[in-house]
Design a protein around this motif. Structure first.
Motif, mmCIF file in Angstrom:
data_model
loop_
_atom_site.group_PDB
_atom_site.id
_atom_site.type_symbol
_atom_site.label_atom_id
_atom_site.label_comp_id
_atom_site.label_asym_id
_atom_site.label_seq_id
_atom_site.Cartn_x
_atom_site.Cartn_y
_atom_site.Cartn_z
ATOM 1 N N GLU A 148 12.627 31.967 59.166
ATOM 2 C CA GLU A 148 13.563 32.045 58.041
ATOM 3 C C GLU A 148 14.127 30.666 57.733
ATOM 4 O OE1 GLU A 148 17.987 33.829 56.984
ATOM 5 O OE2 GLU A 148 17.045 34.338 58.896
ATOM 6 N N LEU A 149 13.964 30.224 56.496
ATOM 7 C CA LEU A 149 14.592 28.987 56.050
ATOM 8 C C LEU A 149 16.025 29.348 55.660
ATOM 9 C CD1 LEU A 149 14.469 25.995 55.425
ATOM 10 C CD2 LEU A 149 13.561 26.578 53.169
ATOM 11 N N VAL A 150 16.958 29.082 56.571
ATOM 12 C CA VAL A 150 18.357 29.463 56.375
ATOM 13 C C VAL A 150 18.991 28.621 55.282
ATOM 14 C CG1 VAL A 150 20.618 29.619 57.496
ATOM 15 C CG2 VAL A 150 18.537 30.211 58.776
ATOM 16 N N SER A 151 18.732 27.308 55.307
ATOM 17 C CA SER A 151 19.279 26.445 54.263
ATOM 18 C C SER A 151 18.484 25.156 54.159
ATOM 19 C CB SER A 151 20.758 26.110 54.544
ATOM 20 O OG SER A 151 20.870 25.244 55.656
ATOM 21 N N HIS A 152 18.614 24.543 52.999
ATOM 22 C CA HIS A 152 18.001 23.235 52.731
ATOM 23 C C HIS A 152 19.015 22.450 51.918
ATOM 24 C CE1 HIS A 152 15.430 20.782 49.779
ATOM 25 N NE2 HIS A 152 15.690 20.042 50.835
ATOM 26 N N THR A 153 19.429 21.314 52.436
ATOM 27 C CA THR A 153 20.364 20.462 51.716
ATOM 28 C C THR A 153 19.836 19.033 51.694
ATOM 29 O OG1 THR A 153 21.648 20.037 53.729
ATOM 30 C CG2 THR A 153 22.390 21.840 52.324
ATOM 31 N N GLU A 154 20.353 18.257 50.770
ATOM 32 C CA GLU A 154 20.002 16.843 50.686
ATOM 33 C C GLU A 154 21.274 16.036 50.819
ATOM 34 O OE1 GLU A 154 17.519 15.819 47.346
ATOM 35 O OE2 GLU A 154 16.475 17.739 47.472
ATOM 36 N N GLN A 155 21.231 15.042 51.694
ATOM 37 C CA GLN A 155 22.352 14.123 51.883
ATOM 38 C C GLN A 155 21.802 12.713 51.753
ATOM 39 O OE1 GLN A 155 24.190 15.046 55.638
ATOM 40 N NE2 GLN A 155 24.992 16.993 54.907
ATOM 41 N N GLY A 156 21.985 12.131 50.594
ATOM 42 C CA GLY A 156 21.427 10.809 50.335
ATOM 43 C C GLY A 156 19.909 10.888 50.352
ATOM 44 N N ASP A 157 19.279 10.103 51.219
ATOM 45 C CA ASP A 157 17.815 10.108 51.309
ATOM 46 C C ASP A 157 17.308 11.040 52.401
ATOM 47 O OD1 ASP A 157 18.651 8.664 53.522
ATOM 48 O OD2 ASP A 157 17.052 7.167 53.366
ATOM 49 N N ARG A 158 18.177 11.904 52.913
ATOM 50 C CA ARG A 158 17.790 12.803 54.002
ATOM 51 C C ARG A 158 17.732 14.252 53.526
ATOM 52 N NH1 ARG A 158 18.065 10.065 59.011
ATOM 53 N NH2 ARG A 158 18.940 8.008 58.675
ATOM 54 N N TYR A 159 16.732 14.940 54.018
ATOM 55 C CA TYR A 159 16.548 16.360 53.746
ATOM 56 C C TYR A 159 16.854 17.095 55.045
ATOM 57 C CZ TYR A 159 14.023 14.286 49.885
ATOM 58 O OH TYR A 159 13.685 13.533 48.796
ATOM 59 N N ILE A 160 17.757 18.063 54.962
ATOM 60 C CA ILE A 160 18.188 18.773 56.161
ATOM 61 C C ILE A 160 17.865 20.252 55.997
ATOM 62 C CG2 ILE A 160 20.156 19.356 57.624
ATOM 63 C CD1 ILE A 160 21.400 16.687 56.543
ATOM 64 N N TYR A 161 17.163 20.774 56.999
ATOM 65 C CA TYR A 161 16.720 22.167 56.981
ATOM 66 C C TYR A 161 17.277 22.885 58.204
ATOM 67 C CZ TYR A 161 13.276 19.984 53.947
ATOM 68 O OH TYR A 161 12.666 19.257 52.961
ATOM 69 N N LEU A 162 17.703 24.111 57.999
ATOM 70 C CA LEU A 162 18.068 24.982 59.115
ATOM 71 C C LEU A 162 17.050 26.118 59.103
ATOM 72 C CD1 LEU A 162 21.945 25.087 58.868
ATOM 73 C CD2 LEU A 162 20.542 23.829 60.507
ATOM 74 N N ILE A 163 16.354 26.264 60.213
ATOM 75 C CA ILE A 163 15.264 27.236 60.302
ATOM 76 C C ILE A 163 15.538 28.173 61.463
ATOM 77 C CG2 ILE A 163 12.782 27.520 60.699
ATOM 78 C CD1 ILE A 163 12.536 24.562 59.656
ATOM 79 N N ARG A 164 15.585 29.474 61.180
ATOM 80 C CA ARG A 164 15.746 30.474 62.223
ATOM 81 C C ARG A 164 14.347 30.911 62.662
ATOM 82 N NH1 ARG A 164 20.177 32.795 63.252
ATOM 83 N NH2 ARG A 164 20.933 32.624 61.102
ATOM 84 N N ARG A 165 14.078 30.745 63.942
ATOM 85 C CA ARG A 165 12.750 31.091 64.441
ATOM 86 C C ARG A 165 12.509 32.596 64.366
ATOM 87 N NH1 ARG A 165 9.670 30.373 70.228
ATOM 88 N NH2 ARG A 165 7.926 31.628 69.539
ATOM 89 N N GLY A 166 11.335 32.949 63.869
ATOM 90 C CA GLY A 166 10.920 34.345 63.837
ATOM 91 C C GLY A 166 10.408 34.771 65.199
ATOM 92 N N VAL A 167 9.880 35.961 65.252
ATOM 93 C CA VAL A 167 9.392 36.504 66.524
ATOM 94 C C VAL A 167 8.128 35.862 67.006
ATOM 95 C CG1 VAL A 167 8.630 38.618 67.660
ATOM 96 C CG2 VAL A 167 10.471 38.678 66.007
#
Length: 79
Positions: free
Chosen positions: A60-79
């Motif tokens: 699950e891709l919980v969130s995707h944000t951009e901070q300046g030149d950085r891409y930040i992803y929060l990923i919840r691992r599936g089974v």
């Protein structure tokens, strides 16, 4: 802004396709199912590759944000 909790982290800054997703593929295996991995990258291609990675492998891709030149992803691992 409230900080979102995560259980593990992967710094893929400075790496270019396909390296960030290759590292993600290996790192997500170290995270228990249901736990969240925070990925930080600078390669714009991750905006395409990370969501596809999650979709195809059942994470699950919980969130995707951009901070300046950085891409930040929060990923919840599936089974």
């Amino acid at each position: 802004m409230t900080a979102v909790e995560y259980d593990a982290e992967l710094d893929a800054c400075g790496l270019f396709c396909p390296e960030p997703v290759m590292l993600l593929h290996n790192r997500i295996k170290d995270v228990d199912p249901g736990k969240v991995l925070r990925v930080t990258a600078t390669d714009p291609s991750t905006t395409r590759d990370v969501p596809r990675f999650c979709q195809f492998l059942g994470h699950e891709l919980v969130s995707h944000t951009e901070q300046g030149d950085r891409y930040i992803y929060l990923i919840r691992r599936g089974v």
